[in-house]
Design a protein around this motif. Sequence first.
Motif, PDB file in Angstrom:
ATOM      1  N   ASP A  57      10.500  -4.745 -10.668  1.00  0.00           N
ATOM      2  CA  ASP A  57       9.403  -5.018  -9.741  1.00  0.00           C
ATOM      3  C   ASP A  57       9.856  -4.651  -8.329  1.00  0.00           C
ATOM      4  O   ASP A  57      11.037  -4.754  -8.003  1.00  0.00           O
ATOM      5  N   VAL A  58       8.900  -4.260  -7.494  1.00  0.00           N
ATOM      6  CA  VAL A  58       9.208  -3.904  -6.112  1.00  0.00           C
ATOM      7  C   VAL A  58       8.457  -4.861  -5.186  1.00  0.00           C
ATOM      8  O   VAL A  58       7.258  -5.131  -5.389  1.00  0.00           O
ATOM      9  N   HIS A  59       9.176  -5.384  -4.179  1.00  0.00           N
ATOM     10  CA  HIS A  59       8.552  -6.297  -3.214  1.00  0.00           C
ATOM     11  C   HIS A  59       7.486  -5.539  -2.420  1.00  0.00           C
ATOM     12  O   HIS A  59       7.751  -4.448  -1.918  1.00  0.00           O
ATOM     13  N   VAL A  60       6.300  -6.147  -2.296  1.00  0.00           N
ATOM     14  CA  VAL A  60       5.260  -5.520  -1.479  1.00  0.00           C
ATOM     15  C   VAL A  60       5.020  -6.363  -0.224  1.00  0.00           C
ATOM     16  O   VAL A  60       5.311  -7.555  -0.188  1.00  0.00           O
ATOM     17  N   CYS A  61       4.498  -5.699   0.797  1.00  0.00           N
ATOM     18  CA  CYS A  61       4.362  -6.343   2.107  1.00  0.00           C
ATOM     19  C   CYS A  61       2.962  -6.943   2.273  1.00  0.00           C
ATOM     20  O   CYS A  61       1.975  -6.323   1.886  1.00  0.00           O
ATOM     21  N   PRO A  62       2.887  -8.142   2.883  1.00  0.00           N
ATOM     22  CA  PRO A  62       1.574  -8.756   3.141  1.00  0.00           C
ATOM     23  C   PRO A  62       0.692  -7.927   4.078  1.00  0.00           C
ATOM     24  O   PRO A  62      -0.518  -8.094   4.084  1.00  0.00           O
ATOM     25  N   SER A  63       1.314  -7.036   4.873  1.00  0.00           N
ATOM     26  CA  SER A  63       0.503  -6.183   5.756  1.00  0.00           C
ATOM     27  C   SER A  63      -0.129  -5.027   4.991  1.00  0.00           C
ATOM     28  O   SER A  63      -1.015  -4.359   5.505  1.00  0.00           O
ATOM     29  N   SER A  64       0.337  -4.786   3.768  1.00  0.00           N
ATOM     30  CA  SER A  64      -0.030  -3.560   3.060  1.00  0.00           C
ATOM     31  C   SER A  64      -1.436  -3.631   2.482  1.00  0.00           C
ATOM     32  O   SER A  64      -2.035  -4.697   2.334  1.00  0.00           O
ATOM     33  N   GLY A  65      -1.933  -2.454   2.105  1.00  0.00           N
ATOM     34  CA  GLY A  65      -3.246  -2.360   1.480  1.00  0.00           C
ATOM     35  C   GLY A  65      -3.320  -3.122   0.175  1.00  0.00           C
ATOM     36  O   GLY A  65      -4.389  -3.613  -0.201  1.00  0.00           O
ATOM     37  N   TYR A  66      -2.202  -3.257  -0.526  1.00  0.00           N
ATOM     38  CA  TYR A  66      -2.221  -3.984  -1.798  1.00  0.00           C
ATOM     39  C   TYR A  66      -2.669  -5.425  -1.581  1.00  0.00           C
ATOM     40  O   TYR A  66      -3.565  -5.922  -2.247  1.00  0.00           O
ATOM     41  N   GLN A  67      -2.019  -6.092  -0.631  1.00  0.00           N
ATOM     42  CA  GLN A  67      -2.372  -7.496  -0.416  1.00  0.00           C
ATOM     43  C   GLN A  67      -3.713  -7.640   0.300  1.00  0.00           C
ATOM     44  O   GLN A  67      -4.442  -8.589   0.062  1.00  0.00           O
ATOM     45  N   ARG A  68      -4.044  -6.702   1.165  1.00  0.00           N
ATOM     46  CA  ARG A  68      -5.291  -6.841   1.928  1.00  0.00           C
ATOM     47  C   ARG A  68      -6.521  -6.449   1.097  1.00  0.00           C
ATOM     48  O   ARG A  68      -7.567  -7.075   1.210  1.00  0.00           O
ATOM     49  N   GLU A  69      -6.387  -5.400   0.274  1.00  0.00           N
ATOM     50  CA  GLU A  69      -7.570  -4.892  -0.427  1.00  0.00           C
ATOM     51  C   GLU A  69      -7.548  -5.109  -1.935  1.00  0.00           C
ATOM     52  O   GLU A  69      -8.566  -5.460  -2.528  1.00  0.00           O
ATOM     53  N   CYS A  70      -6.379  -4.921  -2.556  1.00  0.00           N
ATOM     54  CA  CYS A  70      -6.331  -5.027  -4.025  1.00  0.00           C
ATOM     55  C   CYS A  70      -6.300  -6.488  -4.482  1.00  0.00           C
ATOM     56  O   CYS A  70      -6.963  -6.849  -5.459  1.00  0.00           O
ATOM     57  N   ALA A  71      -5.508  -7.322  -3.783  1.00  0.00           N
ATOM     58  CA  ALA A  71      -5.381  -8.721  -4.216  1.00  0.00           C
ATOM     59  C   ALA A  71      -6.754  -9.424  -4.288  1.00  0.00           C
ATOM     60  O   ALA A  71      -7.043 -10.101  -5.277  1.00  0.00           O
ATOM     61  N   PRO A  72      -7.644  -9.264  -3.285  1.00  0.00           N
ATOM     62  CA  PRO A  72      -8.961  -9.911  -3.407  1.00  0.00           C
ATOM     63  C   PRO A  72      -9.742  -9.424  -4.629  1.00  0.00           C
ATOM     64  O   PRO A  72     -10.452 -10.204  -5.264  1.00  0.00           O
ATOM     65  N   ARG A  73      -9.601  -8.136  -4.963  1.00  0.00           N
ATOM     66  CA  ARG A  73     -10.345  -7.636  -6.136  1.00  0.00           C
ATOM     67  C   ARG A  73      -9.750  -8.201  -7.426  1.00  0.00           C
ATOM     68  O   ARG A  73     -10.478  -8.471  -8.390  1.00  0.00           O
ATOM     69  N   ILE A  74      -8.446  -8.395  -7.442  1.00  0.00           N
ATOM     70  CA  ILE A  74      -7.819  -9.003  -8.634  1.00  0.00           C
ATOM     71  C   ILE A  74      -8.268 -10.459  -8.770  1.00  0.00           C
ATOM     72  O   ILE A  74      -8.591 -10.936  -9.856  1.00  0.00           O
ATOM     73  N   ILE A  75      -8.316 -11.168  -7.635  1.00  0.00           N
ATOM     74  CA  ILE A  75      -8.782 -12.566  -7.674  1.00  0.00           C
ATOM     75  C   ILE A  75     -10.238 -12.623  -8.137  1.00  0.00           C
ATOM     76  O   ILE A  75     -10.613 -13.451  -8.967  1.00  0.00           O
ATOM     77  N   GLU A  76     -11.053 -11.706  -7.623  1.00  0.00           N
ATOM     78  CA  GLU A  76     -12.468 -11.672  -8.017  1.00  0.00           C
ATOM     79  C   GLU A  76     -12.587 -11.507  -9.526  1.00  0.00           C
ATOM     80  O   GLU A  76     -13.358 -12.225 -10.188  1.00  0.00           O
ATOM     81  N   GLU A  77     -11.793 -10.590 -10.075  1.00  0.00           N
ATOM     82  CA  GLU A  77     -11.844 -10.380 -11.531  1.00  0.00           C
ATOM     83  C   GLU A  77     -11.353 -11.629 -12.270  1.00  0.00           C
ATOM     84  O   GLU A  77     -11.970 -12.090 -13.239  1.00  0.00           O
ATOM     85  N   THR A  78     -10.265 -12.204 -11.780  1.00  0.00           N
ATOM     86  CA  THR A  78      -9.670 -13.365 -12.453  1.00  0.00           C
ATOM     87  C   THR A  78     -10.657 -14.523 -12.551  1.00  0.00           C
ATOM     88  O   THR A  78     -10.840 -15.113 -13.614  1.00  0.00           O
TER      89      THR A  78
END
Length: 668
Positions: free
Chosen positions: A122-143
């Motif tokens: 696994d690779v550490h990702v940054c809270p400033s990154s697009g993953y946490q800003r844009e992808c994480a909300p979509r994953i939560i929405e699906e969950t």
Amino acid sequence: MSRSGWWEGRPWRLVQTNLREMDMADIDAERYVASLRDLEATVAMINTSGIVASYPTALPFHTQSAFLLGDDLAAIIEGCHAAGIKVIARTDFSKVRYELYERHPEWASVRADGAVIEDAGDVHVCPSSGYQRECAPRIIEETITVLDVDGIFFNMAGFQTHDYRGVDHGICRCAACVEGFREMFDLPLPASRDVDDPLFRRYLLFQDRTIRTSKERMDALIRRLRPDVAIDRPSDDRGGFVRQESSTALDRTPPEWPYSASANTKWVVSSLPRTVSSNSAVDFVDYPVRHVSVSPDRQRLRLAQSLANGGGLDHYVIGRLDDRADRSALAGVRDVFRFHAAHEEDYRDLRSCARIALLTGRHGSTDAFRGWFRTLAEHHFLFDTLLIDRVSGSLLSHYAAVIVPDHEPIADDVATSIDRFVEDGGTIVATGRAGWRDAELEPRAQPALYCLGIERIREVRDDVRGAYLAVDDHTGFPRLADTDLVFVDGMYIDADYRPGARGLLQLIPPGPFGPPERCVLPAATREPGLVVHPFGAGQAIYVPWRCGAMIDRHGQTNTSSFVADVLEHHAGLERVGGNLPTMVEVTLSERSDGQGLLLHLVNGSGAWGGTPPVTIHDVEVVIPSIGEPSDVTGLVAGRTLDFHATKGGLMVRIPELGLFEAVRIQRT
Ligand SMILES: [Zn+2]
């Protein structure tokens, strides 16, 4: 919407099965639920999303588990619900699988040497990154739309600098952080992590604002889609839960903090009334030793501390309960969980009776806080801890006294509330550099708390090793009856005080301490060891040295006796009397209908959970300001207890105290 959430007033006994990916290969919903029922759990936490999707996901940036061969999450959640168990989804957006990182290298946290941080694929990702800003909300929405979960937990939220091995990789220097920081402050990222560096102070603000913005967006999304879901550390005032951990670690510097679960629980219960404190009793020894348990006594003690302080129960294991390699600590967990299940009604709708608030918060002095906490607990003062950012006039109205232990950052409005509280008749005890910085950690020209009576700081001396305070008048210091000296170490603050401030005990500066022929005390100066300043209808007490930190570090009676005397005889604070040993923690709660009280005694003997506690016989507790009750029952003993009114309050006799007792005091 002001409707109560399901978590409010509900008995909270959480078990977190921190599933490994392969646990889904042969998981059996029926067995899983049965293992929770064995502990009488009311809440389960299961890994659903983030690093790995434990359900079939439609999102290309959500790594699908390759092990979805056993019963699926939907069936497991349904089984839990049928058994009356709520399910919290555990999510973790701090890392992504290496394959995903290769497609999106811009998401990774970057070290000063340009390397990314990889751990077990696994690779550490940054809270400033697009993953946490844009992808994480979509994953939560699906969950939360695909799965019928009842809560969301975010693991390792925020800027992480350490990996699971404990290696410190420093602050993230990815392009998103560089650009985000430049956009916010027009500055380059700091080179150091020193709070005295103005650039680093700006960086801490950048972290706070980045995290707050994305958390607010995430929480708003969850509230919109699923207003019934309990949120971990919600950013609004609608409540949820706060998850913390009491753990051991192989390389942690001893001594162990013995009040871990009590301290973790207190600030949540007192500062966030609609929020459940879920402090986890971590099963394992440390991350590298995830498969061996701590002792059952340690688990019992942690859970008893949580209960005594008004929190929920929480237990966390790696993997599942039904195939544990080490099952030795489960007995300890089962004992306390089942006790709570048998007495749910007695634990409903409780509020603390404490009239002392010990303030705590981020960027405070941990050692000073712990020293004051320990002294209050060991001398049986009833106290809460309050998050300093939440302090307001209405919150302070529940208290007679506040203690500010060398806590530097205090916001202007908080300082104003505290000054007003003292002016209106309250008492403050403050030490060291209380309020020397503002809410953004910027140094202040003058300490924020006007009530302390400090006119001017002359000097912060760090050369006082070997200094003492002369106790030439023992009035108000009965615990120091056999000593004329209190030793000082660390720091002493030379200050001028406003007229009306009264100094007590005089500083004796460091003198020669070797060879013996030279060990003669210098003459005392006029610098005080304690300053009492009447302010309006109240009073302020200021200790210009770090007595709390000394108690945490050295634990000498010389220091804790001074502090206990300040609290009892100078601040005039009541404490629980009787013959309780110092290692018994005492708390008192009241039912919100006013019909009864619940007194807890938690026995920390036995090396604070390292070994079984020593049974204490013929314990007498005298609770001040409590009228004659109709009935007093020991819930652990399962019998009524002797009691009678005394001049000092209600005396209750407990014939035998094992790990803990919960004494129900019925008023009618
Ligand atoms: Zn970054």
